[in-house]
Each structure stands twice: as structure tokens, then as C-alpha cells.
Design an enzyme around this catalytic site. Structure first.
Site, mmCIF file in Angstrom:
data_model
loop_
_atom_site.group_PDB
_atom_site.id
_atom_site.type_symbol
_atom_site.label_atom_id
_atom_site.label_comp_id
_atom_site.label_asym_id
_atom_site.label_seq_id
_atom_site.Cartn_x
_atom_site.Cartn_y
_atom_site.Cartn_z
ATOM 1 N N ASP A 62 -26.567 12.838 19.706
ATOM 2 C CA ASP A 62 -26.369 14.088 19.521
ATOM 3 C C ASP A 62 -25.479 13.624 18.395
ATOM 4 O O ASP A 62 -24.537 14.207 18.260
ATOM 5 C CB ASP A 62 -25.284 14.101 20.625
ATOM 6 C CG ASP A 62 -24.803 15.705 20.906
ATOM 7 O OD1 ASP A 62 -25.764 16.671 20.718
ATOM 8 O OD2 ASP A 62 -24.199 16.001 21.718
ATOM 9 N N VAL A 96 -10.545 16.025 25.876
ATOM 10 C CA VAL A 96 -10.197 15.371 25.256
ATOM 11 C C VAL A 96 -8.210 15.007 24.830
ATOM 12 O O VAL A 96 -8.249 16.599 23.970
ATOM 13 C CB VAL A 96 -10.650 14.531 24.371
ATOM 14 C CG1 VAL A 96 -9.884 13.601 22.962
ATOM 15 C CG2 VAL A 96 -12.002 14.599 24.126
ATOM 16 N N GLY A 105 -15.316 19.497 26.305
ATOM 17 C CA GLY A 105 -16.755 19.561 25.818
ATOM 18 C C GLY A 105 -17.179 19.398 26.462
ATOM 19 O O GLY A 105 -16.724 19.857 28.404
ATOM 20 N N GLY A 106 -18.532 18.872 26.706
ATOM 21 C CA GLY A 106 -19.349 19.009 27.857
ATOM 22 C C GLY A 106 -19.389 18.138 29.502
ATOM 23 O O GLY A 106 -19.928 18.068 30.257
ATOM 24 N N MET A 107 -18.664 16.807 28.660
ATOM 25 C CA MET A 107 -18.052 15.692 29.563
ATOM 26 C C MET A 107 -17.388 16.154 29.862
ATOM 27 O O MET A 107 -16.575 15.093 31.166
ATOM 28 C CB MET A 107 -18.330 14.419 28.823
ATOM 29 C CG MET A 107 -20.409 14.352 29.317
ATOM 30 S SD MET A 107 -19.977 12.628 28.921
ATOM 31 C CE MET A 107 -18.869 11.556 28.261
ATOM 32 N N GLY A 108 -16.093 16.151 29.698
ATOM 33 C CA GLY A 108 -14.470 16.177 29.686
ATOM 34 C C GLY A 108 -14.030 16.655 28.945
ATOM 35 O O GLY A 108 -13.697 17.554 28.223
ATOM 36 N N LEU A 130 -6.939 18.128 22.892
ATOM 37 C CA LEU A 130 -7.363 18.011 21.594
ATOM 38 C C LEU A 130 -8.553 18.296 21.308
ATOM 39 O O LEU A 130 -9.302 19.244 20.444
ATOM 40 C CB LEU A 130 -7.521 16.442 21.180
ATOM 41 C CG LEU A 130 -6.809 15.271 20.598
ATOM 42 C CD1 LEU A 130 -6.904 13.728 20.587
ATOM 43 C CD2 LEU A 130 -6.387 16.000 20.049
ATOM 44 N N GLY A 131 -9.505 18.537 22.746
ATOM 45 C CA GLY A 131 -10.609 19.537 22.361
ATOM 46 C C GLY A 131 -10.886 19.055 23.431
ATOM 47 O O GLY A 131 -10.714 18.497 24.909
HETATM 48 N N1 LIG Z 1 -10.594 9.314 19.256
HETATM 49 C C1 LIG Z 1 -10.167 11.170 18.569
HETATM 50 N N2 LIG Z 1 -9.448 11.414 17.983
HETATM 51 C C2 LIG Z 1 -9.821 12.518 17.789
HETATM 52 N N3 LIG Z 1 -9.464 13.619 17.979
HETATM 53 C C3 LIG Z 1 -10.783 13.384 19.831
HETATM 54 C C4 LIG Z 1 -11.084 12.005 19.697
HETATM 55 N N4 LIG Z 1 -12.146 11.866 20.496
HETATM 56 C C5 LIG Z 1 -12.245 13.341 20.928
HETATM 57 N N5 LIG Z 1 -11.557 14.289 19.704
HETATM 58 C C6 LIG Z 1 -11.559 15.181 20.297
HETATM 59 O O1 LIG Z 1 -12.399 16.039 21.151
HETATM 60 C C7 LIG Z 1 -13.447 17.497 21.051
HETATM 61 C C8 LIG Z 1 -14.201 16.892 22.110
HETATM 62 O O2 LIG Z 1 -14.209 15.085 22.246
HETATM 63 P P1 LIG Z 1 -15.985 15.040 22.234
HETATM 64 O O3 LIG Z 1 -16.737 15.491 22.345
HETATM 65 O O4 LIG Z 1 -16.178 13.462 22.612
HETATM 66 O O5 LIG Z 1 -15.544 15.063 24.189
HETATM 67 P P2 LIG Z 1 -16.887 15.847 24.680
HETATM 68 O O6 LIG Z 1 -16.480 16.463 26.140
HETATM 69 O O7 LIG Z 1 -18.968 14.601 24.915
HETATM 70 O O8 LIG Z 1 -17.301 17.598 24.604
HETATM 71 P P3 LIG Z 1 -19.257 18.074 23.737
HETATM 72 O O9 LIG Z 1 -19.890 17.813 24.696
HETATM 73 O O10 LIG Z 1 -18.305 19.173 22.736
HETATM 74 O O11 LIG Z 1 -19.636 16.704 22.536
HETATM 75 C C9 LIG Z 1 -13.578 16.256 19.788
HETATM 76 O O12 LIG Z 1 -14.452 17.742 19.527
HETATM 77 C C10 LIG Z 1 -12.634 16.396 18.828
HETATM 78 O O13 LIG Z 1 -11.830 17.431 18.133
#
Ligand SMILES: Nc1ncnc2c1ncn2[C@@H]1O[C@H](COP(=O)(O)OP(=O)(O)OP(=O)(O)O)[C@@H](O)[C@H]1O
Length: 356
Positions: A196, A91, A86-89, A83-84
Site C-alpha cells: 500500500d 493516529v 485512516g482506514g484502520m484507526g 495526527l490523522g
Molecule cells: N509515526 C507517525 N508519526 C507522525 N504521524 C504519523 C505517524 N503514523 C501515522 N501518522 C499520521 O497519521 C495518518 C494516518 O496513519 P496511518 O496511515 O498509519 O493510518 P491508517 O489508519 O492505516 O490510514 P490509511 O487507511 O489512510 O492508510 C498518516 O497519514 C500520518 O499523517
């Protein structure tokens, strides 16, 4: 640019911000970059996209470079698609076979997760479990496989606000504002600062519900139900940081509200507000003829340079936004009735709803 792209080690990052707090020239540069206006020519054009430009400061960039690929089935969850990232992992959309439901599974994919990344997962799990609200994503489970933490969330079928193409109609932004403010109120009442808030960290479902996600940079303040006190740390995504946080001041509920103001201004206009914040309300009414002046004033209040001039708490902001929305709905309804319907004989229709 290393600072803005989150490539600096945490210590260097903090030092850079401390330096900027004392050096007017660097401060001006940081503010200019964070606003995305008039970038100095030596900086790469397009470094700050219209939405989501800049990277968070105190987040490890462990996902950049080689990453670990999770197996098809992780601890009983069948991963269906990414799905996406990001900085941590990463999804994934996954299926929880035990209850046959779709979930969003966030897993650490760094080859060698560092202490910061592990701490971020733990913080996110603790923060989210303190908040139960329809405008905040629900976490079902936190687990670990081979030393890699993962978090299982309700799957929100929708688009992140970063995927929308602003400017959006202000009425739509008002609905989003009410939801995000309610989510922040729930977080703050649970003693959690998000730190954030940005378009990529909120998902909008087709039914119009908006949910806050990604509490990996959250922090805990006060006891549940008490007003959170400030927390001193330079954390967040520079583009959406409140001016005082960028300068090394404590994060507070008011800095979360500032981020909300930025996000709303951006959704309404497609741009971040000007550095001279006093002009925000006028700018909104000028650029968006027909915008409710009350809504423009609310956004401008969130954006005040001085935190003391912002709403003191998210619950005050919620009450005001809900009132603005009721007034807007009332005006819309009364404008479709013939004047004879809204005259003195129709008092219920013609009297605006009370504030409280
Ligand atoms: N519960 C969810 N349902 C649907 N899509 C989700 C959900 N959680 C996260 N995503 C998708 O995954 C992407 C990354 O999620 P998230 O921001 O939690 O990860 P991260 O690793 O902390 O990213 P970042 O460093 O960019 O903030 C989101 O932008 C979104 O598109």
C-alpha cells in the site's frame, strides 16, 4: 465508485476484480479510474483528488460512521492531538510519561472492531517488528485496551508526501526516492511486502529523511533474507496498484516498486503517468527540462507495464538510484569549478564515481 471508495465488502471486492480480469470493458473502466484521466461524466468530478484519490480495496471501512473516542490517557499514554485518521484507526500525538517522549499512537476507533480490522493491526505489528531501518518508522510497543488494539510508534515530525504540493523539484524527488527505495529494500529483505505504498504512507521530516508508515496491508513472503515469492490477493489502494495486481495477479516486490514509480512520477509532475507506459521517460524529460535522464529512466523502469521489465529487486533499484544521485552531485560540483580545475590535471574531480 463503491469499489474505489473501499465500501464494497471484501468478497464483492474480490469478485469485482476477478470479473474485471476477464472483462475487457470493465478492465478499461478500472484502469481509467485508477489513472484519474478522462473520467466518464456519470462519475462524480473530484472523486479522484490529485493525490491520494481512491481507497484501498481489501481494507475494512470500520472507521467511517460513529467512532469510539479514546480517553485522554490510554494505557499510560497521554493523547495530545489527532495526527490523522485512516482506514484502520486514528493516529494521535501522545506522550509516553514513563520515558517522557513523544510518540505516535495508532488506535482502533471502530465502535465494534471487526475481525479484519483486528487482523490488520496484528499484521502491521508483525510486519513492522521485522524491519529495523532509518527509512521505516520504528514501533515501540503493541498493546490492547478493552479489546481495542493500539500500536505505539516513534513520532515522525514532518509531513506526509500527500501533504506536499507537487510538482516538486526533481532533485528533491530523487532524494525521496533513495530513502523510499532503501525502506522498501529493508522491508523486502525482512520478507515483508508493503502493498500500500502511496504518498499518504510516507512521512518526510524537515531534515529530508523519509519514512515508510502503515504496514496494515502488508504480507509476509519467503524467509528473512530470501527473495519473497508472490502473494495472491487483491489488496491495496486502486490508484497506486500495479496493473497485474489490479487484475488479480500476485503481489510481488516488483508491484511495490511499481507503486514507488507512480509515487515518484506524481511527485515530479503532479499527475499520474499515462496508461501507455512506454512514453514515461520521454514524458518526464519533456515536462521537466533538466531532469537527469538516468533518473527519468529509473522511474520509467519502475513503471513498466510488464513486471518482468521492472527492477527485479529493491536492492538493485537502490544501487542504481544511489549511483544516479552520486552522478548528479558530481555533475553539480564539477559545473561550479572553472574548466581549468576540471581538466586533465584534476582527475579525482573529473572522473565520475564508479557504480559499485
Ligand atoms: N509515526 C507517525 N508519526 C507522525 N504521524 C504519523 C505517524 N503514523 C501515522 N501518522 C499520521 O497519521 C495518518 C494516518 O496513519 P496511518 O496511515 O498509519 O493510518 P491508517 O489508519 O492505516 O490510514 P490509511 O487507511 O489512510 O492508510 C498518516 O497519514 C500520518 O499523517
Amino acid at each position: 465508485m463503491a469499489l474505489f471508495e473501499g465500501r464494497l465488502p471484501v468478497t464483492a471486492n474480490v469478485l469485482a476484480h476477478h470479473h474485471a480480469a476477464r472483462c475487457a470493458a470493465c478492465r478499461t473502466l478500472l484502469v481509467t479510474l485508477a489513472h484519474g484521466d478522462a473520467l466518464p461524466s456519470e462519475l462524480a468530478p473530484g472523486a479522484l483528488a490529485p493525490l491520494e484519490g481512491g481507497r484501498r480495496c481489501a481494507r475494512r471501512s470500520s472507521v467511517q460512521g460513529a467512532t469510539w473516542t479514546p480517553p485522554e490517557v490510554l494505557d499510560g499514554f497521554r493523547l495530545e492531538r489527532l495526527l490523522g485518521r485512516g482506514g484502520m484507526g486514528a493516529v494521535y500525538l501522545a506522550r509516553d510519561a514513563s520515558v517522557d517522549r513523544r510518540v505516535a499512537l495508532k488506535v482502533c476507533v471502530a465502535l465494534q472492531p471487526d475481525a479484519g480490522t483486528l487482523a490488520s493491526f496484528a499484521t502491521e505489528a508483525r510486519a513492522i517488528s521485522r524491519i529495523q531501518h532509518p527509512n521505516v518508522v520504528t514501533m515501540y510497543r503493541a498493546g490492547e485496551v478493552d479489546g481495542r488494539p493500539y500500536l505505539v510508534y516513534e513520532y515522525v515530525d514532518g509531513k506526509s508526501l500527500a501533504e506536499l504540493r507537487p510538482p516538486l523539484p526533481w532533485q528533491r524527488v530523487l532524494d525521496i526516492a533513495v530513502g523510499l527505495a532503501a525502506g522498501l529494500r529493508a522491508a523486502h529483505q525482512g520478507g515483508v511486502l508493503h502493498r500500500d505504498l502511496k504518498p499518504g504512507n510516507a512521512i518526510l521530516s524537515p531534515d529530508g529523511t523519509v519514512k515508510l508508515i502503515d504496514f496494515g496491508l502488508a504480507t509476509f513472503v519467503g524467509g528473512a533474507g530470501t527473495a519473497p515469492r508472490g502473494v495472491r490477493e487483491v489488496v491495496g489502494t486502486p490508484r497506486y496498484m500495479a496493473p497485474e495486481v489490479r487484475m488479480g495477479e500476485s503481489a510481488t516486490p516488483r508491484s511495490d516498486l511499481h507503486a514507488l514509480g507512480l509515487l515518484l512520477f506524481e511527485l515530479c509532475t503532479g499527475r499520474l503517468p499515462p496508461a501507455r507506459r512506454g512514453a514515461c521517460a520521454a514524458l518526464l524529460t519533456e515536462r521537466l527540462p533538466g531532469i537527469d535522464p538516468g533518473f527519468a529512466a529509473v522511474i520509467a523502469c519502475c513503471l513498466a507495464e510488464d513486471p518482468l521489465e521492472r527492477f527485479a529487486q529493491a536492492d538493485v533499484l537502490c544501487a542504481v538510484l544511489e549511483h544516479v544521485r552520486r552522478l548528479v552531485a558530481f555533475q553539480r560540483t564539477s559545473s561550479v569549478f572553472p574548466t581549468s580545475w576540471t581538466g586533465p590535471g584534476f582527475r579525482q574531480v573529473s572522473s565520475p564515481p564508479p557504480l559499485f
